[in-house]
Design a protein around this motif. Structure first.
Motif, PDB file in Angstrom:
ATOM      1  N   CYS A 277      -4.357   5.528   7.870  1.00 17.70           N
ATOM      2  CA  CYS A 277      -3.802   6.351   6.793  1.00 17.70           C
ATOM      3  C   CYS A 277      -4.879   6.606   5.745  1.00 17.70           C
ATOM      4  O   CYS A 277      -5.485   5.671   5.220  1.00 17.70           O
TER       5      CYS A 277
ATOM      6  N   ALA B  78      -4.383   7.679   2.827  1.00 19.61           N
ATOM      7  CA  ALA B  78      -3.913   7.399   1.480  1.00 19.61           C
ATOM      8  C   ALA B  78      -3.931   5.904   1.170  1.00 19.61           C
ATOM      9  O   ALA B  78      -4.431   5.488   0.128  1.00 19.61           O
ATOM     10  N   CYS B  79      -3.393   5.070   2.073  1.00 16.73           N
ATOM     11  CA  CYS B  79      -3.275   3.639   1.753  1.00 16.73           C
ATOM     12  C   CYS B  79      -4.162   2.771   2.622  1.00 16.73           C
ATOM     13  O   CYS B  79      -4.250   1.561   2.400  1.00 16.73           O
TER      14      CYS B  79
ATOM     15  N   CYS C 141       0.401   8.061   6.659  1.00 15.51           N
ATOM     16  CA  CYS C 141       1.442   7.228   7.290  1.00 15.51           C
ATOM     17  C   CYS C 141       2.821   7.623   6.746  1.00 15.51           C
ATOM     18  O   CYS C 141       2.919   8.256   5.697  1.00 15.51           O
TER      19      CYS C 141
ATOM     20  N   CYS D 295       3.500   6.870   3.071  1.00 17.49           N
ATOM     21  CA  CYS D 295       2.791   7.706   2.103  1.00 17.49           C
ATOM     22  C   CYS D 295       3.302   9.148   2.156  1.00 17.49           C
ATOM     23  O   CYS D 295       3.260   9.841   1.127  1.00 17.49           O
TER      24      CYS D 295
HETATM   25 ZN   LIG Z   1      -0.268   5.186   3.972  1.00 19.65          ZN
END
Ligand SMILES: [Zn+2]
Ligand SMILES: [Zn+2]
Length: 131
Positions: free
Chosen positions: A85, A87-88, A125, A128
């Protein structure tokens, strides 16, 4: 090198192995250290780090490297792919059937003899996407 079953491991190495086998994620050395301390208070980061290297050399754990990111440790030893992912940073296992033509094409372009090809899916993901 002598054969080392998990019974022959020091308790520090057993704790590190237990952390990795008990996680479905892909922990960094720091995360393994945090969890190993819960099993074995007093274990040092250097010991965890050396244990990770030992277990990897023994083929008991896998290691995943993405560019310059910290190495992550993997309980899964067979060839598999990953989704990460953006983002995270979550990293999960993924099994994509690799078509033989892709391997052939990779060999042709690289002039390498291929042992394996791994795919990294990068995206967002479900957690997110919802956030
Ligand atoms: Zn994520
Ligand atoms: Zn994996």
């Amino acid at each position: 090198m002598k054969d080392v079953g998990s019974a022959g491991l020091t308790k520090q190495r057993q704790a590190v192995l237990q952390v990795i086998r008990g996680s479905d994620g892909h922990l960094t050395a720091n995360e393994v250290f945090e969890d190993a301390r819960r099993i074995l208070p007093g274990i040092s980061f250097a010991t965890v780090y050396n244990s990770l290297r030992f277990l990897r050399e023994q083929g008991m754990i896998g290691e995943v490297l993405f560019g310059s990111d910290a190495a992550r440790y993997d309980r899964k030893l067979t060839r598999h792919d990953h989704a990460i992912c953006n983002a995270c940073g979550k990293l999960i296992d993924l099994d994509l059937p690799i078509p033989p033509e892709l391997v052939k094409r990779g060999e042709r372009l690289s002039k390498f003899k291929a042992d394996s090809i791994e795919v990294i899916l990068r995206g967002t993901c479900p957690d997110c996407v919802r956030a």
